[in-house]
Motif scaffolding. Sequence first.
Motif, mmCIF file in Angstrom:
data_model
loop_
_atom_site.group_PDB
_atom_site.id
_atom_site.type_symbol
_atom_site.label_atom_id
_atom_site.label_comp_id
_atom_site.label_asym_id
_atom_site.label_seq_id
_atom_site.Cartn_x
_atom_site.Cartn_y
_atom_site.Cartn_z
ATOM 1 N N ILE A 102 0.782 -1.247 -0.009
ATOM 2 C CA ILE A 102 0.110 0.084 0.044
ATOM 3 C C ILE A 102 0.857 1.368 -0.083
ATOM 4 O O ILE A 102 1.633 1.466 0.889
ATOM 5 C CB ILE A 102 -1.068 0.011 1.360
ATOM 6 N N GLY A 103 0.855 2.058 -1.123
ATOM 7 C CA GLY A 103 1.802 3.208 -1.180
ATOM 8 C C GLY A 103 1.468 4.007 -0.045
ATOM 9 O O GLY A 103 2.590 4.554 0.545
ATOM 10 N N GLN A 104 0.334 4.422 0.404
ATOM 11 C CA GLN A 104 -0.068 5.161 1.448
ATOM 12 C C GLN A 104 -1.197 4.964 2.367
ATOM 13 O O GLN A 104 -2.353 4.751 1.522
ATOM 14 C CB GLN A 104 -0.216 6.671 1.049
ATOM 15 N N LEU A 105 -0.979 4.782 3.594
ATOM 16 C CA LEU A 105 -2.252 4.179 4.578
ATOM 17 C C LEU A 105 -2.360 5.388 5.404
ATOM 18 O O LEU A 105 -1.381 5.739 6.288
ATOM 19 C CB LEU A 105 -1.932 2.708 4.936
ATOM 20 N N ARG A 106 -3.621 5.861 5.502
ATOM 21 C CA ARG A 106 -3.949 6.882 6.540
ATOM 22 C C ARG A 106 -5.130 6.222 7.255
ATOM 23 O O ARG A 106 -6.361 6.498 6.607
ATOM 24 C CB ARG A 106 -3.993 8.193 5.789
ATOM 25 N N LEU A 107 -5.136 6.371 8.618
ATOM 26 C CA LEU A 107 -6.185 6.131 9.351
ATOM 27 C C LEU A 107 -6.342 7.524 10.341
ATOM 28 O O LEU A 107 -5.418 7.854 10.939
ATOM 29 C CB LEU A 107 -6.017 4.962 10.261
ATOM 30 N N ALA A 108 -7.738 8.028 10.177
ATOM 31 C CA ALA A 108 -7.810 9.082 11.050
ATOM 32 C C ALA A 108 -9.191 9.292 11.807
ATOM 33 O O ALA A 108 -10.202 8.887 11.398
ATOM 34 C CB ALA A 108 -7.700 10.329 10.156
ATOM 35 N N ALA A 109 -8.872 9.563 13.051
ATOM 36 C CA ALA A 109 -10.271 9.814 13.939
ATOM 37 C C ALA A 109 -9.929 11.219 14.758
ATOM 38 O O ALA A 109 -9.669 11.015 15.914
ATOM 39 C CB ALA A 109 -10.575 8.633 14.739
ATOM 40 N N SER A 110 -10.000 12.242 14.006
ATOM 41 C CA SER A 110 -9.505 13.396 15.053
ATOM 42 C C SER A 110 -10.350 14.774 14.577
ATOM 43 O O SER A 110 -10.013 15.500 13.713
ATOM 44 C CB SER A 110 -8.003 13.697 14.132
ATOM 45 N N PRO A 111 -11.223 15.160 15.762
ATOM 46 C CA PRO A 111 -11.440 14.054 16.606
ATOM 47 C C PRO A 111 -12.718 13.028 16.280
ATOM 48 O O PRO A 111 -13.446 13.337 15.326
ATOM 49 C CB PRO A 111 -11.835 15.004 17.661
ATOM 50 N N VAL A 112 -13.078 12.187 17.065
ATOM 51 C CA VAL A 112 -14.164 11.564 17.426
ATOM 52 C C VAL A 112 -14.638 11.487 18.853
ATOM 53 O O VAL A 112 -14.053 11.819 19.673
ATOM 54 C CB VAL A 112 -14.125 9.987 16.904
ATOM 55 N N THR A 113 -15.905 11.391 18.880
ATOM 56 C CA THR A 113 -16.566 11.614 20.363
ATOM 57 C C THR A 113 -17.071 10.201 20.640
ATOM 58 O O THR A 113 -18.147 9.631 19.950
ATOM 59 C CB THR A 113 -17.757 12.498 20.404
ATOM 60 N N ILE A 114 -16.538 9.433 21.693
ATOM 61 C CA ILE A 114 -16.877 8.133 22.028
ATOM 62 C C ILE A 114 -17.584 8.168 23.487
ATOM 63 O O ILE A 114 -16.679 8.705 24.360
ATOM 64 C CB ILE A 114 -15.411 7.255 22.128
ATOM 65 N N GLU A 115 -18.638 7.996 23.467
ATOM 66 C CA GLU A 115 -19.606 8.187 24.727
ATOM 67 C C GLU A 115 -19.453 9.192 25.331
ATOM 68 O O GLU A 115 -19.502 9.582 26.434
ATOM 69 C CB GLU A 115 -19.222 6.776 25.438
ATOM 70 N N GLY A 116 -19.441 10.476 24.235
ATOM 71 C CA GLY A 116 -19.208 11.743 24.827
ATOM 72 C C GLY A 116 -17.959 12.277 25.291
ATOM 73 O O GLY A 116 -17.688 13.352 25.745
ATOM 74 N N HIS A 117 -16.944 11.541 24.891
ATOM 75 C CA HIS A 117 -15.624 12.018 25.451
ATOM 76 C C HIS A 117 -14.640 11.748 23.956
ATOM 77 O O HIS A 117 -14.797 11.026 23.359
ATOM 78 C CB HIS A 117 -14.698 10.753 26.381
ATOM 79 N N GLU A 118 -14.007 13.078 23.891
ATOM 80 C CA GLU A 118 -13.177 13.396 22.784
ATOM 81 C C GLU A 118 -11.938 12.746 22.668
ATOM 82 O O GLU A 118 -11.042 12.643 23.652
ATOM 83 C CB GLU A 118 -13.075 14.782 22.716
ATOM 84 N N VAL A 119 -11.747 11.912 21.568
ATOM 85 C CA VAL A 119 -10.440 11.173 21.279
ATOM 86 C C VAL A 119 -9.983 11.712 19.897
ATOM 87 O O VAL A 119 -10.791 11.725 19.080
ATOM 88 C CB VAL A 119 -10.725 9.813 21.363
ATOM 89 N N ARG A 120 -8.378 11.728 19.962
ATOM 90 C CA ARG A 120 -7.862 12.127 18.649
ATOM 91 C C ARG A 120 -6.778 10.930 18.274
ATOM 92 O O ARG A 120 -6.060 10.745 19.337
ATOM 93 C CB ARG A 120 -7.235 13.578 18.568
ATOM 94 N N ALA A 121 -6.916 10.385 17.218
ATOM 95 C CA ALA A 121 -5.929 9.424 17.136
ATOM 96 C C ALA A 121 -5.578 9.394 15.035
ATOM 97 O O ALA A 121 -6.463 9.834 14.348
ATOM 98 C CB ALA A 121 -6.569 7.856 17.047
ATOM 99 N N GLU A 122 -4.406 9.401 14.871
ATOM 100 C CA GLU A 122 -4.040 9.309 13.657
ATOM 101 C C GLU A 122 -2.848 8.555 13.368
ATOM 102 O O GLU A 122 -2.038 8.365 14.040
ATOM 103 C CB GLU A 122 -3.502 10.871 13.141
ATOM 104 N N LEU A 123 -2.904 7.761 12.313
ATOM 105 C CA LEU A 123 -1.906 6.840 11.864
ATOM 106 C C LEU A 123 -1.576 6.971 10.383
ATOM 107 O O LEU A 123 -2.394 6.873 9.556
ATOM 108 C CB LEU A 123 -2.166 5.247 12.144
ATOM 109 N N SER A 124 -0.218 7.229 9.925
ATOM 110 C CA SER A 124 -0.116 7.305 8.735
ATOM 111 C C SER A 124 1.259 6.629 8.409
ATOM 112 O O SER A 124 2.164 6.777 9.092
ATOM 113 C CB SER A 124 0.395 8.886 8.213
ATOM 114 N N VAL A 125 1.081 5.632 7.235
ATOM 115 C CA VAL A 125 2.389 4.888 6.925
ATOM 116 C C VAL A 125 2.222 4.879 5.295
ATOM 117 O O VAL A 125 1.608 4.718 4.696
ATOM 118 C CB VAL A 125 2.012 3.420 7.254
#
Length: 296
Positions: A102-125
């Motif tokens: 995979i030339g570029q893989l990007r997963l992003a959740a920036s932000p998401v709200t999980i059960e009312g709580h903010e979480v930010r997560a990013e992965l780039s390969v």
Amino acid sequence: MDRWPWHLTSAKAWPATATTLKTGIVRLLTDAADRGVRISGNLARSVHVASSPFTRRGDVDRVTVDISGSRIQLDGDRLARADRLVPTPRYDEIVERVPGSIGQLRLAASPVTIEGHEVRAELSVRDLPLDWLIMRRDGELVGTAGEHRGDGRANGSFRVETTQEALVALAEHIVSGAFRHVRGAKLESIAATISPHGADRLTVAGGAAFKAFFLRFSVRIGADVTIARDGTATVHRATAASRRILSKLALLPLRGRLRALAGRSFPLGGDAFALSDVVVDASGGRLVVTGDLSSR
């Protein structure tokens, strides 16, 4: 019912086209609700897969999954009861391996709200080597992907950010939901803290109290851990304790195992990736983890 999205009519159907890969990823995200993770939003627009007709069979130019802005609801009961979904060589037969990338893989959740709580997560390969696996499960051919070692070309970065309060609240929500299908059991409380000591040393402490029929149990677990810049975690001390007699007896086997961890080191990147420039910031009730990764 097998909810895995990539069932094959023949081995030649895998690796799949970009459209088939995208459709399967969207289905995984949508069907996650049946397994205890409900993601709001237009998931079809959150997934992008691109592949050039001029590349070799197993190469994909880009895969992006960006669910930023979504609200996520968790069902601990369904999470606890979910059966195995992903085909794995441990249980299923590998029929064929097709090397790819995979030339570029990007997963992003920036932000998401999980059960009312903010979480930010990013992965780039970038330049991620992999094996497209054709497997036989329950007599049927299915497609999936696994790690491909030896090339050493992949590199990327990651970042996860939330608050310690949010982590505790989410853990309590998940565990209390899982307790609902355990007869006579009820979670009463969960607590946890992560305290920094110097540049790379952390004290992690957690506790829980629950009730089984008319008996109450409690446990407190703590550990001093160093997270080095190369992603190696070293345990300096780990303990388990309780003020309740029955809990102390139940913890005896665990206490011995925790003591045996003292002085041991573990690579957080696992066998596939080496980590570097890892920084854990647990100051002020926050929890931010950043770093780079590359193929081993």
